[in-house]
Scaffold this active site. Structure first.
Site, PDB file in Angstrom:
ATOM      1  N   HIS A 116      65.189  45.657 -66.897  1.00 49.04           N
ATOM      2  CA  HIS A 116      66.299  46.598 -66.730  1.00 49.04           C
ATOM      3  C   HIS A 116      66.236  47.773 -67.718  1.00 49.04           C
ATOM      4  O   HIS A 116      67.243  48.199 -68.266  1.00 49.04           O
ATOM      5  CB  HIS A 116      67.648  45.869 -66.838  1.00 49.04           C
ATOM      6  CG  HIS A 116      67.868  44.844 -65.756  1.00 49.04           C
ATOM      7  ND1 HIS A 116      67.439  45.002 -64.458  1.00 49.04           N
ATOM      8  CD2 HIS A 116      68.511  43.630 -65.774  1.00 49.04           C
ATOM      9  CE1 HIS A 116      67.791  43.945 -63.736  1.00 49.04           C
ATOM     10  NE2 HIS A 116      68.435  43.097 -64.509  1.00 49.04           N
ATOM     11  N   HIS A 140      74.499  46.075 -60.641  1.00 48.85           N
ATOM     12  CA  HIS A 140      74.352  44.650 -60.942  1.00 48.85           C
ATOM     13  C   HIS A 140      75.688  43.901 -60.828  1.00 48.85           C
ATOM     14  O   HIS A 140      76.048  43.115 -61.710  1.00 48.85           O
ATOM     15  CB  HIS A 140      73.743  44.499 -62.339  1.00 48.85           C
ATOM     16  CG  HIS A 140      72.867  43.299 -62.496  1.00 48.85           C
ATOM     17  ND1 HIS A 140      73.278  42.034 -62.150  1.00 48.85           N
ATOM     18  CD2 HIS A 140      71.596  43.162 -62.948  1.00 48.85           C
ATOM     19  CE1 HIS A 140      72.316  41.175 -62.403  1.00 48.85           C
ATOM     20  NE2 HIS A 140      71.273  41.838 -62.887  1.00 48.85           N
ATOM     21  N   GLU A 160      70.964  43.069 -55.587  1.00 47.86           N
ATOM     22  CA  GLU A 160      70.576  44.290 -56.310  1.00 47.86           C
ATOM     23  C   GLU A 160      69.521  45.031 -55.495  1.00 47.86           C
ATOM     24  O   GLU A 160      68.364  44.618 -55.442  1.00 47.86           O
ATOM     25  CB  GLU A 160      69.993  43.906 -57.675  1.00 47.86           C
ATOM     26  CG  GLU A 160      70.890  43.037 -58.531  1.00 47.86           C
ATOM     27  CD  GLU A 160      70.086  42.225 -59.552  1.00 47.86           C
ATOM     28  OE1 GLU A 160      69.306  42.801 -60.315  1.00 47.86           O
ATOM     29  OE2 GLU A 160      70.246  40.999 -59.573  1.00 47.86           O
TER      30      GLU A 160
HETATM   31  C1  GLA Z   1      68.264  40.340 -62.695  1.00 45.48           C
HETATM   32  C2  GLA Z   1      67.042  39.574 -63.044  1.00 45.48           C
HETATM   33  C3  GLA Z   1      67.464  38.276 -63.610  1.00 45.48           C
HETATM   34  C4  GLA Z   1      68.358  38.470 -64.818  1.00 45.48           C
HETATM   35  C5  GLA Z   1      69.531  39.297 -64.464  1.00 45.48           C
HETATM   36  C6  GLA Z   1      70.363  39.649 -65.664  1.00 45.48           C
HETATM   37  O1  GLA Z   1      68.921  39.778 -61.648  1.00 45.48           O
HETATM   38  O2  GLA Z   1      66.191  39.398 -61.955  1.00 45.48           O
HETATM   39  O3  GLA Z   1      66.326  37.544 -63.932  1.00 45.48           O
HETATM   40  O4  GLA Z   1      67.647  39.119 -65.808  1.00 45.48           O
HETATM   41  O5  GLA Z   1      69.100  40.480 -63.830  1.00 45.48           O
HETATM   42  O6  GLA Z   1      70.747  38.565 -66.408  1.00 45.48           O
END
Ligand code: GLA
Length: 341
Positions: A99, A172, A307
């Site tokens: 991220h 998210h 997402e």
């Molecule tokens: C995304 C990633 C997960 C985790 C979340 C945040 O969904 O794929 O593995 O890192 O973000 O916690």
């Protein structure tokens, strides 16, 4: 539409004629709540979050409700090459960049650029300097949140950079259609408009392979309870401790359904749309027990995320559609979450 300031952060509330309501925080361009009347007329908040901006800073690792960018999800070994030049990124999730690292936009204070009463929308702006996240180019980004009269939350992204770079934004939000404080989402039903995933290596990044979901626990081509197969002994579920996988979409860059979810108890139905080539379906496997808004007790698998994004690590996998944004060109992308009964 109202604007208030909590802990020096602008918070905008959008409401429509049905009483549906979305709260957006300028910290991380974050969706703090999404309230909708269930089949008994009770307002349910269907996304997890915290009462105030400080809660989001205390629990950064979950990215609850946040805008994620410039690059959503993982980049293997925190390294990539953009237009011939190699870039070292921050390794903030084992050896990978996740991220966009701790300097990503998810916990930055965005500027409220425009409140549009007629459209029932708010536009937030953020300027990310060259190499601030390790990526090249000065980038100006905008996110517009619109609440429509058909109870859709539309999220539209725009970004422009003065050098070739990556643009791959997502939201998210953690959904629980029984209400944010109602525990495990295992009984809620999900359908994903995809027949393929990009399977993960043990390092939680796509290997580059594309795998058919038919006949596997990853198959959500027909409505299925999220919890039905989640603990099956299957390599992909074992690696991620549940679902945390990118499903490949076939929308040719046009806004189309990516997934639907439904909760029988509240009657709340979610339709999710995107123009992105993939959607990360994540079942909150990493949520650790803690207190959320209104004193709610959150824990593992109390929510699911859809997402929309480019396939994870696409910058390093030539077979995947590229998240490269050319200097001076404008990135556009849209995601819609619509609630109904
Ligand atoms: C995304 C990633 C997960 C985790 C979340 C945040 O969904 O794929 O593995 O890192 O973000 O916690």
């Amino acid at each position: 539409m109202t604007k208030e300031t909590i802990e020096q952060t602008d918070i905008i509330t959008l409401t429509n004629a049905n009483g549906t309501q979305v709260k957006v925080s300028a910290l991380g361009a974050t969706v703090m709540s999404f309230l909708f009347k269930d089949k008994d007329g009770i307002l349910r908040d269907v996304v997890l979050g915290y009462d105030a901006p400080s809660g989001y800073l205390e629990h950064k690792a979950g990215y609850f409700g946040a805008t994620v960018g410039r690059n959503a999800n993982r980049i293997a070994n925190a390294k990539c090459t953009i237009s011939g030049a190699a870039y070292e990124l921050e390794a903030n999730s084992d050896q990978n960049n996740l991220h966009s690292g701790t300097n990503g936009v998810s916990h930055k204070l965005w500027e409220v650029e425009k409140l549009d009463e007629a459209a029932n929308s708010v536009t937030l702006k953020f300027f990310s300097a060259h190499l601030e996240q390790g990526f090249p180019g000065n980038m100006t980004m905008h996110v517009t949140f619109t609440l429509t009269e058909d109870d859709s939350l539309k999220i539209a992204y725009e970004a422009v950079s003065d050098q070739d770079t990556i643009a791959n934004f997502t939201n998210h939000s953690y959904f629980n259609l029984a209400g944010h404080n109602s525990g495990c989402i295992g009984k809620q039903k999900l359908k994903i408009y995809s027949k393929e995933i990009t399977p993960l290596t043990a390092a939680l990044v796509p290997s580059g392979e594309i795998r058919q979901v038919a006949g596997t626990p990853m198959d959500f081509t027909e409505f299925k309870e999220i919890g039905r197969d989640i603990d099956k002994d299957y390599d992909q579920l074992n690696i991620a401790g549940g679902y945390d996988h990118n499903y490949v979409l076939d929308n040719n860059g046009r806004l189309a359904l990516m997934a639907e979810a439904v909760c029988e108890e509240t009657g709340i139905h979610l339709h999710a749309y995107t123009d992105c080539p993939g959607v990360q379906f994540y079942t909150g496997n990493f949520i650790s027990p803690h207190t959320g808004k209104d004193g709610a007790a959150y824990d593992k698998r109390h929510a699911f995320c859809l997402e929309s994004n480019y396939c994870p690590n696409a910058i390093n996998i030539p077979e995947f559609q590229s998240p490269l944004l050319k200097a001076g060109e404008t990135y556009h992308s849209e995601t819609v979450y619509r609630l109904s009964l």
